[in-house]
Write a protein that holds these residues in place. Sequence first.
Motif, short mmCIF file in Angstrom:
data_model
loop_
_atom_site.label_atom_id
_atom_site.label_comp_id
_atom_site.label_asym_id
_atom_site.label_seq_id
_atom_site.Cartn_x
_atom_site.Cartn_y
_atom_site.Cartn_z
N GLY A 34 0.85 -1.19 0.00
CA GLY A 34 0.00 0.00 0.00
C GLY A 34 0.88 1.24 0.00
O GLY A 34 1.69 1.44 -0.90
N THR A 35 0.74 2.06 1.03
CA THR A 35 1.60 3.23 1.15
C THR A 35 2.65 3.04 2.24
O THR A 35 3.34 3.99 2.61
CB THR A 35 0.77 4.49 1.48
OG1 THR A 35 0.08 4.27 2.70
CG2 THR A 35 -0.20 4.80 0.36
N ASN A 36 2.78 1.82 2.75
CA ASN A 36 3.74 1.55 3.82
C ASN A 36 5.00 0.89 3.28
O ASN A 36 4.94 0.05 2.38
CB ASN A 36 3.13 0.64 4.89
CG ASN A 36 2.01 1.31 5.65
OD1 ASN A 36 1.98 2.52 5.78
ND2 ASN A 36 1.09 0.51 6.16
N PRO A 68 5.16 4.42 7.32
CA PRO A 68 4.20 4.96 6.34
C PRO A 68 4.82 6.10 5.53
O PRO A 68 5.72 6.79 6.00
CB PRO A 68 3.05 5.46 7.22
CG PRO A 68 3.68 5.74 8.54
CD PRO A 68 4.83 4.79 8.69
N GLU A 69 4.33 6.26 4.30
CA GLU A 69 4.76 7.39 3.46
C GLU A 69 4.31 8.68 4.11
O GLU A 69 3.23 8.76 4.68
CB GLU A 69 4.11 7.31 2.06
CG GLU A 69 4.87 6.52 1.07
CD GLU A 69 4.23 6.57 -0.32
OE1 GLU A 69 3.22 7.26 -0.51
OE2 GLU A 69 4.76 5.90 -1.20
N LYS A 70 5.15 9.71 4.00
CA LYS A 70 4.77 11.02 4.49
C LYS A 70 4.22 11.83 3.33
O LYS A 70 4.52 11.55 2.17
CB LYS A 70 6.00 11.72 5.09
CG LYS A 70 6.47 11.06 6.37
CD LYS A 70 7.55 11.86 7.04
CE LYS A 70 7.91 11.20 8.35
NZ LYS A 70 9.00 11.89 9.03
N ILE A 74 7.62 6.45 -2.10
CA ILE A 74 8.61 5.39 -1.88
C ILE A 74 8.45 4.38 -2.99
O ILE A 74 7.34 3.96 -3.31
CB ILE A 74 8.39 4.70 -0.52
CG1 ILE A 74 8.42 5.72 0.62
CG2 ILE A 74 9.43 3.62 -0.30
CD1 ILE A 74 7.95 5.16 1.95
N GLU A 75 9.57 3.97 -3.58
CA GLU A 75 9.57 2.89 -4.57
C GLU A 75 10.51 1.79 -4.09
O GLU A 75 11.57 2.08 -3.52
CB GLU A 75 10.06 3.40 -5.93
CG GLU A 75 9.15 4.42 -6.58
CD GLU A 75 9.71 4.94 -7.89
OE1 GLU A 75 10.69 4.36 -8.41
OE2 GLU A 75 9.17 5.93 -8.40
N VAL A 76 10.12 0.55 -4.34
CA VAL A 76 10.96 -0.60 -3.99
C VAL A 76 11.10 -1.45 -5.25
O VAL A 76 10.34 -2.38 -5.47
CB VAL A 76 10.34 -1.41 -2.82
CG1 VAL A 76 11.25 -2.55 -2.43
CG2 VAL A 76 10.08 -0.51 -1.63
#
Length: 180
Positions: A100-102, A116-118, A123-125
């Motif tokens: 998700g956004t984590n 979590p994203e701020k 964030i990309e992995v």
Amino acid sequence: MSRIGNMPIEIPAGVEVKVDGQTVTVSGKGTTLSQTINPLIGVEMDGNVIKVTRKNDEKETKSLHGLSRTLIANMVEGIDKGFQKQLEVNGVGFRVAKEGTNLVMNLGFSHQVIMPEKPGITIEVPAPNKIIIKGADKQAVGQFAAEVREKRPPEPYKGKGIKYIDEVIIRKEGKAGKGK
């Protein structure tokens, strides 16, 4: 005179800059950044060029001159191109994933570390051992990258941990052991 402070800042197409007293607001591509400049520093718009001036030649004012120019230039560059930091995860069983956004990290603890994203940061992995942090605000991107790295900083013996891509870890030899 300040070499950095005297350099003009070119405003690229698609970026809008507004100077309201001591507040400089840069917007474009759906993002807005704002910075309040010290009253000892003046900001002037001349077409698509920003010039930063100082009121006097005192030591404090000279130091603020280059700083203010750099902060404004970073906002313009962040809106135009954006900033990114790349992190690398080293270690057996150390993995990262995005759910998700984590950002979910397995770093050798008994539990997963979840961040979590701020707002304003993505964030990309792309791989289980690589993290890319992107955003328009240079300070926020660097701060979030430092917070992620802080969860498991690299150690000097085996190099395990989270490090910046271009960071060099100076390795230590460890104990020599008893001679036979």
